[in-house]
Design an enzyme around this catalytic site. Structure first.
Site, PDB file in Angstrom:
ATOM      1  CG  ASN A 205      -0.314  -0.031   2.538  1.00 28.99           C
ATOM      2  OD1 ASN A 205       0.761   0.542   2.726  1.00 28.99           O
ATOM      3  ND2 ASN A 205      -0.937  -0.692   3.507  1.00 28.99           N
ATOM      4  CD  GLU A 208       2.097  -2.514   3.442  1.00 27.19           C
ATOM      5  OE1 GLU A 208       1.563  -3.175   4.356  1.00 27.19           O
ATOM      6  OE2 GLU A 208       1.865  -2.722   2.224  1.00 27.19           O
ATOM      7  CG  ASP A 276      -5.878 -10.596   3.649  1.00 28.43           C
ATOM      8  OD1 ASP A 276      -4.718 -10.151   3.597  1.00 28.43           O
ATOM      9  OD2 ASP A 276      -6.448 -10.903   4.713  1.00 28.43           O
TER      10      ASP A 276
END
Length: 330
Positions: A205, A208, A276
């Site tokens: 993301n 990150e 996920d």
């Protein structure tokens, strides 16, 4: 292969086998009602009415893969404890093989317990360790990977920084996958961020991405996002990256193409587990050799759909198909 319709693409999901390597956990929920404040401290007293234990972390990726129609195979570690038994029972209930699960007497099963009331998240309690596996445990995981990987269509690394994935395991797995001509897709965290050399598609993301590269810029600065993704691709020698941008959607730079896909307007209830879902759809799309645009568009669509539900839930294939059919993507 050229697909003539979205329905044809979704039908092809059913032919795929997906190897998922990473940190699994139990997502526990305690549901209840708040009727008073505790006399012991200024905190609400939750009267529990229901408990629920769900598959979380890399196991939620397995649920998403299964829900999309593909066959998931998990290679992961749980503690040799009651929560580990509960985890394996949940896998069996969902008809997901527990063959690749390694039991550890040296570490607890990761459990995240969320206390919920009136659709509100009151508090979360985590039971976990983030220490790396022992040499023997890592060898046991590697044996399972070596057994499954040659029969898989795509490999997913689902890294939650809990210690199952090491630099050594990454290198050996990526080397084996490349030699077998099998794509590798990564959902990274901090510890191993720049260790995923030579992978197919890397999916951090925005937070990150900035932390992993030690760069900073405003979240709406598309020029800096693109520059950072180019830097990341060079550092990793990867084929490309898919960056999730929260309410702005997703950005993909892959296969010589760049696309910024805006988020769809939705009633957001809970963002838990959306990443996920995104990695699961992206991996399946990569396995089918879909275009960079379709990889990003389908992943973005699925990530938004699961946010309409409370708690961590896998994507519903039919709901995703119906939404995808509304767009003239082919």
């Amino acid at each position: 292969m050229q697909y003539k319709s979205i329905e044809e693409i979704f039908a092809a999901f059913d032919q795929l086998k997906v190897l998922i390597i990473g940190d699994v956990m139990v997502d526990a929920y305690i549901w209840g009602a708040v009727e008073r404040i505790s006399p012991e401290a200024p905190v609400p007293v939750v009267r529990a009415t229901k408990r629920d234990f769900r598959l979380g972390g890399a196991a939620n990726v397995a649920l998403n893969v299964q829900s999309l129609g593909a066959e998931p195979v998990l290679c992961a570690v749980v503690g040799d404890d009651d929560n580990g038994k509960r985890f394996i029972e949940r896998l069996q209930e969902k008809n997901i093989s527990s063959e690749g699960i390694v039991l550890s007497s040296e570490r607890p099963t990761t459990v995240k317990t969320r206390i919920m009331t009136a659709h509100q998240h009151v508090v979360r309690v985590d039971e976990e360790t983030d220490k790396l596996l022992s040499k023997q445990e890592e060898e046991n995981v590697w044996k399972q990977i070596k057994k499954v990987l040659p029969t898989a269509d795509v490999v997913i690394f689902e890294d939650y920084d809990k210690g199952v994935i090491s630099k050594n395991l990454i290198k050996k797995t990526v080397d084996l996958a490349r030699n077998s001509n099998i794509p590798v897709v990564v959902d990274p965290k901090k510890r191993n961020f720049l260790s995923y050399k030579g992978v197919t598609l890397f999916k951090p993301n925005l937070k990150e991405l900035k932390e992993g590269l030690k760069v900073d810029f405003e979240k709406n600065n598309q020029t800096e996002i693109e520059r950072s993704v180019e830097m990341l691709t060079t550092k990793l020698s990867s084929q490309g990256s898919l960056i999730t941008l929260s309410e702005r959607g997703v950005y993909i730079q892959y296969g010589g193409q760049k696309h910024l896909i805006p988020a769809h307007v939705r009633e957001i209830s809970d963002v838990s587990g959306a990443g996920d879902t995104v990695i699961s759809i992206a991996a399946i799309a990569v396995a089918l050799n879909l275009s960079p645009f379709l990889i990003a568009a389908l992943s973005n669509l699925g990530g938004g759909l699961v946010c309409e539900h409370i708690g961590v839930v896998p994507i519903e294939k039919q709901a995703l198909l119906e939404e995808a059919k509304k767009h003239n993507w082919l």
